[in-house]
Every structure is written in structure tokens, then in C-alpha cells.
Design a protein around this motif. Structure first.
Motif, PDB file in Angstrom:
ATOM      1  N   MET A   1       0.590  -1.290   0.367  1.00  0.00           N
ATOM      2  CA  MET A   1      -0.009   0.103   0.305  1.00  0.00           C
ATOM      3  C   MET A   1       0.907   1.292   0.259  1.00  0.00           C
ATOM      4  O   MET A   1       0.373   2.144   0.315  1.00  0.00           O
ATOM      5  CB  MET A   1      -0.993   0.295   1.087  1.00  0.00           C
ATOM      6  N   GLY A   2       1.848   1.176   0.257  1.00  0.00           N
ATOM      7  CA  GLY A   2       2.705   2.235   0.003  1.00  0.00           C
ATOM      8  C   GLY A   2       3.102   3.083   1.646  1.00  0.00           C
ATOM      9  O   GLY A   2       2.636   2.660   2.138  1.00  0.00           O
ATOM     10  N   LYS A   3       3.636   3.962   1.472  1.00  0.00           N
ATOM     11  CA  LYS A   3       3.632   4.767   3.283  1.00  0.00           C
ATOM     12  C   LYS A   3       1.936   4.872   3.450  1.00  0.00           C
ATOM     13  O   LYS A   3       1.697   5.407   2.600  1.00  0.00           O
ATOM     14  CB  LYS A   3       5.116   5.925   2.720  1.00  0.00           C
ATOM     15  N   ALA A   4       2.157   4.903   4.940  1.00  0.00           N
ATOM     16  CA  ALA A   4       0.661   5.375   6.034  1.00  0.00           C
ATOM     17  C   ALA A   4       0.405   7.144   5.186  1.00  0.00           C
ATOM     18  O   ALA A   4       1.240   7.856   5.278  1.00  0.00           O
ATOM     19  CB  ALA A   4       1.360   5.012   7.203  1.00  0.00           C
ATOM     20  N   VAL A   5      -0.191   7.339   5.137  1.00  0.00           N
ATOM     21  CA  VAL A   5      -1.178   8.265   5.081  1.00  0.00           C
ATOM     22  C   VAL A   5      -2.075   8.383   5.191  1.00  0.00           C
ATOM     23  O   VAL A   5      -3.473   8.150   5.910  1.00  0.00           O
ATOM     24  CB  VAL A   5      -1.631   8.354   3.209  1.00  0.00           C
ATOM     25  N   ALA A   6      -2.375   9.908   6.018  1.00  0.00           N
ATOM     26  CA  ALA A   6      -4.125  10.157   6.547  1.00  0.00           C
ATOM     27  C   ALA A   6      -4.021  11.946   6.272  1.00  0.00           C
ATOM     28  O   ALA A   6      -3.412  11.998   5.802  1.00  0.00           O
ATOM     29  CB  ALA A   6      -2.808  10.973   8.357  1.00  0.00           C
ATOM     30  N   ILE A   7      -5.443  10.947   6.757  1.00  0.00           N
ATOM     31  CA  ILE A   7      -6.543  12.919   6.842  1.00  0.00           C
ATOM     32  C   ILE A   7      -5.848  13.690   7.870  1.00  0.00           C
ATOM     33  O   ILE A   7      -6.495  13.025   9.360  1.00  0.00           O
ATOM     34  CB  ILE A   7      -7.957  12.917   6.277  1.00  0.00           C
ATOM     35  N   ILE A   8      -6.091  14.524   7.698  1.00  0.00           N
ATOM     36  CA  ILE A   8      -5.674  15.820   8.642  1.00  0.00           C
ATOM     37  C   ILE A   8      -6.542  17.332   8.270  1.00  0.00           C
ATOM     38  O   ILE A   8      -6.254  17.861   9.778  1.00  0.00           O
ATOM     39  CB  ILE A   8      -4.072  16.067   8.577  1.00  0.00           C
ATOM     40  N   GLY A   9      -7.123  16.724   7.385  1.00  0.00           N
ATOM     41  CA  GLY A   9      -8.453  18.476   7.586  1.00  0.00           C
ATOM     42  C   GLY A   9      -8.830  18.227   6.040  1.00  0.00           C
ATOM     43  O   GLY A   9      -9.366  17.814   5.145  1.00  0.00           O
ATOM     44  N   THR A  10     -10.878  17.999   7.428  1.00  0.00           N
ATOM     45  CA  THR A  10     -11.575  19.049   5.476  1.00  0.00           C
ATOM     46  C   THR A  10     -12.146  19.860   6.234  1.00  0.00           C
ATOM     47  O   THR A  10     -12.339  20.967   6.078  1.00  0.00           O
ATOM     48  CB  THR A  10     -12.550  17.325   6.244  1.00  0.00           C
TER      49      THR A  10
ATOM     50  N   PHE B   1      -3.718   9.763  -2.499  1.00  0.00           N
ATOM     51  CA  PHE B   1      -3.014   9.383  -0.964  1.00  0.00           C
ATOM     52  C   PHE B   1      -1.892   8.938  -1.671  1.00  0.00           C
ATOM     53  O   PHE B   1      -0.930   8.488  -1.330  1.00  0.00           O
ATOM     54  CB  PHE B   1      -3.863   8.080  -0.722  1.00  0.00           C
ATOM     55  N   PHE B   2      -2.452   8.549  -3.619  1.00  0.00           N
ATOM     56  CA  PHE B   2      -1.240   8.073  -3.901  1.00  0.00           C
ATOM     57  C   PHE B   2       0.039   9.297  -4.502  1.00  0.00           C
ATOM     58  O   PHE B   2       1.733   8.358  -3.621  1.00  0.00           O
ATOM     59  CB  PHE B   2      -1.134   7.807  -5.543  1.00  0.00           C
ATOM     60  N   TRP B   3      -0.295   9.547  -3.894  1.00  0.00           N
ATOM     61  CA  TRP B   3       0.843  11.285  -4.308  1.00  0.00           C
ATOM     62  C   TRP B   3       1.657  11.068  -2.826  1.00  0.00           C
ATOM     63  O   TRP B   3       2.606  11.472  -2.347  1.00  0.00           O
ATOM     64  CB  TRP B   3       0.161  12.619  -4.409  1.00  0.00           C
ATOM     65  N   VAL B   4       1.239  11.299  -1.821  1.00  0.00           N
ATOM     66  CA  VAL B   4       2.012  11.246  -0.495  1.00  0.00           C
ATOM     67  C   VAL B   4       1.878   9.383  -0.244  1.00  0.00           C
ATOM     68  O   VAL B   4       3.302   9.329   0.152  1.00  0.00           O
ATOM     69  CB  VAL B   4       0.108  11.434   0.981  1.00  0.00           C
ATOM     70  N   ALA B   5       0.948   8.851  -0.493  1.00  0.00           N
ATOM     71  CA  ALA B   5       2.039   7.469  -0.362  1.00  0.00           C
ATOM     72  C   ALA B   5       3.303   7.286  -0.597  1.00  0.00           C
ATOM     73  O   ALA B   5       4.150   6.520  -0.665  1.00  0.00           O
ATOM     74  CB  ALA B   5       1.080   6.485  -0.430  1.00  0.00           C
ATOM     75  N   SER B   6       3.857   7.523  -2.158  1.00  0.00           N
ATOM     76  CA  SER B   6       4.581   7.093  -2.960  1.00  0.00           C
ATOM     77  C   SER B   6       6.202   8.517  -2.046  1.00  0.00           C
ATOM     78  O   SER B   6       6.822   7.829  -2.714  1.00  0.00           O
ATOM     79  CB  SER B   6       4.882   7.770  -4.137  1.00  0.00           C
ATOM     80  N   GLY B   7       5.742   9.251  -1.356  1.00  0.00           N
ATOM     81  CA  GLY B   7       7.007   9.731  -0.759  1.00  0.00           C
ATOM     82  C   GLY B   7       7.384  11.037  -0.835  1.00  0.00           C
ATOM     83  O   GLY B   7       8.184  11.508  -1.120  1.00  0.00           O
TER      84      GLY B   7
END
Lengths: 155, 388
Positions: B1-10, B96-102
Motif C-alpha cells: 500500500m505504500g507509506k502510511a497516509v492520513a487525512i488531517i483536515g476537511t 493518497f498515491f501522491w503522499v504514499a509514494s513519498g
């Protein structure tokens, strides 16, 4: 100035198109002129597709074999449309239906007509899921999908 | 799944008819709310993803140009993604992809639509092919009704039972929307109101169908390190799935619906979900049509095939039920299409972080969000959790 008074501007975008049918679909419409509904058969999975395709969407193999399918089929699902939509070609009310033509392996989208469509309750008595319908041809062929005028319920 | 990613604001706009703002200002409203919620500023954002419906919807092409300033995208990499109704989930996946890719640390994802400005059904009809099927298309209601009829016929669901369950879904979504300050339609309706509403495409009636809304949503995605540093309660992405099927309607089985079934299965696998009904605490489905919501219950493994109406009639998916669905009032009460799938994701994030206000499902830790797009062609699912 209150929010209700902010201005609205009317706009329109009109763009003309010239869309190429390509070989397979041109040939399909040529066959329709002869009142034949033709599908393409996949040499690998043996499915017959109507509308035909130049390649099998599942096997990704070229499809070269034309197969004539029946002008009769089964209603897989249908919808009674009684809402006007912008640029609708067919006058409401009309019935859109997914029809599995005998000898094909896909649902074919067309309209069911040739019956009184004004009263929905009587339509329900005539048009049935799983019921059989038959193609009725337009006298004048224009090389589009309405060369088949509609499908009518088989009595 | 790549690196862990979180949602920090909506952030969401108030949805509805928003002729008080021009389209870019509507987008800005959601972006500002998301930045404030995340406690960051534009300079913290590494990249921006935008999604909307096809350009015919509001008559402006490639809206990522139009919204560059409103999204704070000047001087940053920008992506636009469109998958029709599932756009909102697709852009979430891209974040997600963008952040999970590093490759990025913080990404801003924006979805919007201003449906009061154009003709939604005319736009939707242009998604059909121009040679064979468009002639018979009747916008979204036509195709979703065909699908619902096929499903009821396949599983021998009596018409009255389907009608009763669909009406109950409408009533409960409308009730839920009363708890959601952002919702477009906030009116209570009764079973009789639904059953006697004007027929749109039989058996679908007006109150079985979503409204056409103006609205925008923005969500901030961050890497594990940053999320832990700057966010007290991040919502972690536990799994995601996306599937498409053949373009021509009639070529694949819409009563079983492979794309919805497989998208959920993939997301469940990543999230370690074996029994969704037991493990999930809440679900935000993309439910523009009441009847279709029942097909999703079955595709997502909430109940056996053909039994969704029974579960609905038992109250399994209502507030306080076994698995509350759409506590926000769902797509049925708010549908700015390009934003809608992202609103599902934002609502799921609010639920697992305990920030959903009056619509909070108490103690929610694991949530499903979803969207569907095209002529029943695409489905996307994202699972969020309160723990990494």
C-alpha cells in the motif's frame, strides 16, 4: 445589494462535431439498411457482441467474424421515461429497454414501442421483464440506430 | 500500500443553490475551511488535485485552470482527475498515491460542482456513446432505474417490498440530513410522501432521487510523520479499491455489479476486514437513488444477494442500527457531483475522528466511504480508521 440581487449571466456553448464510425460500425449500419442485425463473434471466447466491436473487450483479440443475430429477443430490463431532457431525440413518454437478441451474448439498448404508451398501467400489462420483443424497421434508412424504428412486444 | 497516509483536515461548503457566489469563490470556501481545520497554510501544501464532472456541466473546460488561485495552486504541481460520479473518490485516491509514494508530504484534494448553472441530465447523457445508446438515454434516472429493475427481477424481489424498502431509505436519509448543517435538502419526509411523489422513471419517484446541488469539498492528506506532528486526531487510510467495467451498457451484469463488489473486496483485503457488517462502524455510500443503495449493500457484503430489502425493513442500516449508513443524509440529500465522493470521504474522516457533531455515530473507529461513476461503470471504495 442583497444576495438575491447578485447577477446571473446566461451563456451557451455550441460546438459542431464530425464523428467517424470506422469500419466495423459503418458495416453494421450498412447491414441495418438491408434489415439485418449483425454482431461480431470473438474467435477466442465465442461471445457474439451487438453492437459489434473491432476487438473483444474481454479477450483483447480482433474480431473478424460477422454473425447475423435474431430480430427477436428477451427484455432484460426496461424503463418508462416520462421526464423531458435537453436534446432528447425521442418524444416522451418512451421506453428504453435492454434486449438480449437471440444468438447474441450482450444486452442491446433500444426502445420498446408500437403500443399505447400514454397510460403507464396498461404499459405494465404489456411490457414485461423476460418478455419477448421483435424489431420493427423504419421504411427510410438514414444510417443510424433508428433504422430499427423500435421493438414491439411479441403477442 | 505504500507509506502510511492520513487525512488531517476537511472542509465543506454549505451545499445547495449557491447563486450567492461565483464558481471559483465556492471552491475557495471549501479550501479555506480545510486549511483551517488542518491548522496549516497554503505554503505547507506540496501539490493540488482537482476533480469535477465533464466540462459540459458548467460550460467551462479544464476547471483546474479556472480554480488555480481558489485552490492555492499557483507555483505548485496540479493534477485534474475525472471519473464522473466516482471523481470524488478518485481524487482522494490520487491524494493518497501522491503522499504514499513519498513524493509529497502534504497534498490538497478538491472536488466541486455547481449544478444549478447547467443541465445535469444533458451532461450525463453525453457520457453515453454517440452512435448506439445515447438516443435512448434518459440521464442518470433512466440507467439507474434499468439497473434497479434488473436487480429486483433477478432476485425475485416483489415490487411492493422493493417500494417499501426504498421509501424507508428515503425517509431515513432525509431524517439524517436534518443533523447535517452542510446538507442541501433538509426536510423530513414520510413513507407516504415518498410513495406518492411524482414518478420520474417508474418505479423511481421524485423522493427516490438526489437533488442537483452546488457545493465543494476539500481534504488535506499528509504523511505519517507530519500527521503525527501536527494533527491531534488524524483519520488513517486503511484500504482503497477501484474497479471499472465495460463501457457499453448491457455488456456486463449490473445486478451483481463486478466493479462495486471487487472495489470493496480489494479495500477490505488491505484493511483486514473479513466481516464488514461486524467490523465497520459506519458507511458513507454514494446513494443518488434509493433502490440503488440496496444493490450496494449486497455488493459490499453487508447482506446476502437479494436480501437487502429485508435488512432495510429490519432497520439494519438506520441510525442506531447494526451498520448506520449515510448519517450525513448521503448523496440522496446533497449531490454536487464532482465533490460528492470526496464528501463521503470527508464524512468518514469526521466519523472516525469523533468530529461529526449531531450526525456522529458514537465510538466509530472504522468507516467505509464510496462513490460510483459513469453509466454504472466505475466504483471506488476507501476505508478510514481512527488507528494507524
Amino acid at each position: 445589494m442583497s444576495k438575491e440581487e447578485y447577477r446571473i449571466v446566461k451563456g451557451q456553448v455550441m460546438v459542431p462535431y464530425e464523428l467517424a464510425l470506422g469500419r466495423t460500425w459503418s458495416e453494421f449500419y450498412d447491414y441495418l439498411k438491408e434489415e439485418k442485425i449483425m454482431g461480431k463473434k470473438c474467435g477466442k471466447c465465442s461471445r457474439v457482441l451487438v453492437p459489434p466491436r473491432s476487438f473483444c473487450p474481454r479477450c483483447f483479440e480482433d474480431m473478424d467474424e460477422w454473425v447475423e443475430v435474431s430480430q427477436e429477443g428477451v427484455v432484460e430490463t426496461w424503463v418508462y421515461v416520462n421526464m423531458p431532457f435537453f436534446a432528447q431525440e425521442i418524444k416522451i413518454p418512451f421506453i428504453s429497454a435492454q434486449i438480449r437478441l437471440d444468438g447474441s451474448d450482450t444486452g442491446f439498448i433500444h426502445q420498446v414501442a408500437g403500443i399505447d404508451l400514454s397510460d403507464f398501467d396498461s404499459v405494465r400489462e404489456t411490457v414485461k421483464l423476460g418478455g419477448r420483443v421483435k424489431a420493427v424497421w423504419s421504411k427510410e434508412k438514414k444510417g443510424n440506430i433508428l433504422d430499427i424504428a423500435y421493438f414491439e412486444p411479441v403477442k | 500500500m505504500g507509506k502510511a497516509v492520513a487525512i488531517i483536515g476537511t472542509g465543506q461548503t454549505k451545499h445547495g443553490r449557491r447563486s450567492d457566489v461565483c464558481y471559483p469563490d465556492l471552491v475557495k470556501e471549501a479550501v479555506s475551511a480545510a486549511l483551517m481545520d488542518a491548522g496549516i497554510t497554503l505554503k505547507d501544501i506540496d501539490g493540488v488535485v482537482l476533480g469535477t464532472m465533464p466540462s459540459m456541466m458548467e460550460g467551462v473546460s479544464s476547471t483546474h485552470f479556472y480554480f488555480a488561485e481558489a485552490m492555492g495552486a499557483v507555483g505548485k504541481p496540479v493534477m485534474k482527475v475525472e471519473t464522473c460520479g466516482s471523481t470524488g473518490q478518485s481524487i482522494g485516491h490520487c491524494g493518497f498515491f501522491w503522499v504514499a509514494s513519498g513524493m509529497a508530504d502534504i497534498v490538497l484534494v478538491v472536488g466541486s460542482e455547481k449544478m444549478s448553472e447547467g443541465d445535469g441530465q444533458a451532461t450525463m447523457t453525453t457520457v453515453f456513446d454517440p452512435f448506439f445508446q445515447r438516443t435512448f438515454a434518459a440521464g442518470a434516472p433512466g440507467v439507474f432505474t434499468m439497473q434497479s429493475m434488473e436487480w429486483m427481477y433477478r432476485f425475485k424481489i416483489p415490487e411492493e417490498k422493493g417500494r417499501e424498502a426504498a421509501a424507508m431509505i428515503s425517509v431515513s436519509n432525509h431524517d439524517n440530513a436534518m443533523d447535517n448543517p452542510y446538507a442541501h435538502i433538509r426536510t423530513r419526509v414520510t413513507m407516504d410522501d415518498v410513495k406518492n411523489a411524482r414518478v420520474i422513471t417508474y418505479p423511481v419517484r421524485l423522493l427516490d432521487v438526489c437533488p442537483a446541488s452546488d457545493g465543494a469539498c476539500a481534504v488535506v492528506f499528509a504523511s505519517e510523520r507530519t500527521a503525527k506532528k501536527i494533527c491531534k486526531k488524524p483519520a488513517w487510510i486503511k484500504g482503497l479499491g477501484f474497479r471499472g467495467e465495460e463501457f457499453f451498457y448491457g455488456e456486463s451484469d449490473k445486478a451483481i455489479w463486478m466493479s462495486a463488489t471487487e472495489a470493496a473486496k480489494e479495500a477490505y483485503q488491505q484493511a483486514g476486514i473479513r466481516n464488514p457488517m461486524k467490523q465497520l462502524d459506519v458507511a458513507e455510500l454514494y446513494n443518488p437513488f434509493t433502490y440503488q443503495e440496496m444493490i450496494f449493500y449486497e455488493c459490499f457484503g453487508f447482506c446476502p444477494r437479494g436480501e437487502a430489502p429485508d435488512y432495510v425493513l429490519k432497520g439494519a442500516f438506520k441510525k442506531g442500527g447494526q451498520l448506520p449508513c449515510c448519517p450525513s443524509g448521503g448523496t440522496l440529500c446533497t449531490n454536487p457531483i464532482g465533490a460528492t465522493g470526496l464528501i463521503r470521504l470527508a464524512e468518514a474522516a469526521l466519523q472516525v475522528t469523533g468530529k461529526a457533531g449531531a450526525r456522529q455515530v458514537e465510538g466509530a473507529k472504522l468507516a467505509l466511504s464510496h462513490a460510483m461513476g459513469g453509466v454504472d461503470q466505475f466504483n471506488a471504495v476507501t476505508i478510514l480508521g481512527s488507528k494507524l
